[in-house]
Design an enzyme around this catalytic site. Sequence first.
Site, short mmCIF file in Angstrom:
data_model
loop_
_atom_site.label_atom_id
_atom_site.label_comp_id
_atom_site.label_asym_id
_atom_site.label_seq_id
_atom_site.Cartn_x
_atom_site.Cartn_y
_atom_site.Cartn_z
N ARG A 41 28.64 2.04 19.96
CA ARG A 41 27.18 2.02 19.88
C ARG A 41 26.56 1.21 21.02
NH1 ARG A 41 26.18 1.50 13.36
NH2 ARG A 41 26.13 3.74 13.02
N LYS A 202 29.82 12.36 -2.25
CA LYS A 202 28.69 12.57 -3.16
C LYS A 202 27.90 13.83 -2.87
CE LYS A 202 26.47 9.29 -5.35
NZ LYS A 202 25.41 8.27 -5.49
N GLY A 358 29.51 7.75 9.93
CA GLY A 358 30.51 6.72 10.20
C GLY A 358 31.91 7.12 9.79
N GLY A 382 23.04 8.99 9.09
CA GLY A 382 21.89 9.28 8.23
C GLY A 382 20.80 10.03 8.99
P1 AMP Z 1 30.28 10.11 1.82
O1 AMP Z 1 29.84 8.70 2.00
O2 AMP Z 1 29.62 10.82 0.70
O3 AMP Z 1 30.25 10.89 3.13
O4 AMP Z 1 31.80 10.05 1.39
C1 AMP Z 1 32.83 9.57 2.21
C2 AMP Z 1 33.99 9.26 1.33
O5 AMP Z 1 34.40 10.42 0.67
C3 AMP Z 1 35.21 8.74 2.04
O6 AMP Z 1 35.33 7.37 1.78
C4 AMP Z 1 36.35 9.52 1.41
O7 AMP Z 1 37.41 8.73 0.98
C5 AMP Z 1 35.69 10.17 0.21
N1 AMP Z 1 36.41 11.39 -0.23
C6 AMP Z 1 36.80 12.43 0.51
N2 AMP Z 1 37.49 13.32 -0.23
C7 AMP Z 1 37.55 12.82 -1.49
C8 AMP Z 1 38.15 13.26 -2.70
N3 AMP Z 1 38.82 14.39 -2.75
N4 AMP Z 1 37.98 12.49 -3.78
C9 AMP Z 1 37.30 11.34 -3.73
N5 AMP Z 1 36.73 10.85 -2.61
C10 AMP Z 1 36.84 11.58 -1.50
#
Ligand code: AMP
Length: 401
Positions: A41, A202, A358, A382
């Site tokens: 960054r 999520k 990130g 974001g």
């Molecule tokens: P986000 O902040 O929503 O982009 O989520 C990122 C996170 O999603 C990372 O820390 C990953 O470990 C998690 N992730 C990816 N695949 C899975 C999965 N199959 N089950 C649970 N968490 C996951």
Amino acid sequence: MTTTVLKLAKVQDMQLKDKAVLMRVDYNVPIKEGVIKDDTRMRETLRTLKLLLDNNCKVVLMAHMGRPKGKVDPKYTLAPVAPALEKLAGVKVHFAPDCVGPEAEKVVKAAKNGEIVLLENLRYHPEEEKNDEAFAKQLAAHGEFFVQEAFGAVHRAHASTSAVTKFLPGAIGLLVQKELEYLDKAMSNPARPFVAIIGGAKVSDKLPVLYSLIEKVDTLIIGGGMAYTFLAAQNTNIGKSLLEADKVEEAKQIILKAFKNNVELLLPADHIVVKEINPEAAKEVTQSMAIGDEWIGVDIGPRTELLFADKVKAAKTVFWNGPVGIFEMPPFSSGSVALANAMAEATRAGATTILGGGDTLSVLKTAKVPGERMSHCSTGGGASLEFVEGKALPGLVALSK
Ligand code: AMP
């Protein structure tokens, strides 16, 4: 007004010779025991810094670090950034122990033209996140011109991104221009096929971006934890995998919309599954997209890896946000690593490849794929998502007025 149609002044078109320039940067870099673990960054802002220093400007930098919640907390000091920046920029960098008030003013005043001042964490003051005008006025007093170079912060209406523009004329820096150029081209005039990969944990965070992408892309790939809510929406057994039960209906709507828009929507066709989320856990590969009752999906399976990678390699534009597995645990990183490599191949074959967020940038590190092998790695996860959603970014709207 969406960000794409905003009229924004550009730093290189301004007459800034010998001026004091107040610049917002995103130096929210990972620091461990005083050592910067990733200075991307900071390096990304060097082109604008050089432009200003070549114009004999005094550059006063404003930045935030972490979430100190409006209080002074040494854990979130920007102090270690100053010497690191001095090395990168090759000029004197003064550090001001506060961003406003007599101490800051003293340091700014003592700095000469052709030098840099880095102000302490903006978020030590609650007024920053409240977009407080009196606080913004104090910040603005450090310069004669404002440059917005913090793409990672333009989706927030804070004093240093929004209210400050009421007190100083301003322009966007070269990094913000590059970010907008790539994202705008992808969203308004993409070379096709246009493939988007959305992963992560999520569904609720990513719904707006899915709705937007479904109007633009040829293929939408959904992976990671959020894919299981979509599989559940198709009555596929997902065992104990991540499920947002209250989002199943919306997942159904997205699937329906993809069908109506003739968008190819791809979900994992097989999975790596475990009985507990633990890197040592015994893992298995499923035969199909269904998962047994006792199992948890933690990564895409080998057939899905090939399928997704082939789509990426055949694309002319790719946008990727969010890992397709729990990549932080090496045994479950294979799918995300395969995608990073497929993206690099697509770039080599002439596609425009854009990556944001990130976690997705960390996947590149895990995959040992240098960022240069993508057309563009966005410094603002974001902000890039909100841009793709078609939202106006408050920091840019303020600057356009
Ligand atoms: P986000 O902040 O929503 O982009 O989520 C990122 C996170 O999603 C990372 O820390 C990953 O470990 C998690 N992730 C990816 N695949 C899975 C999965 N199959 N089950 C649970 N968490 C996951």
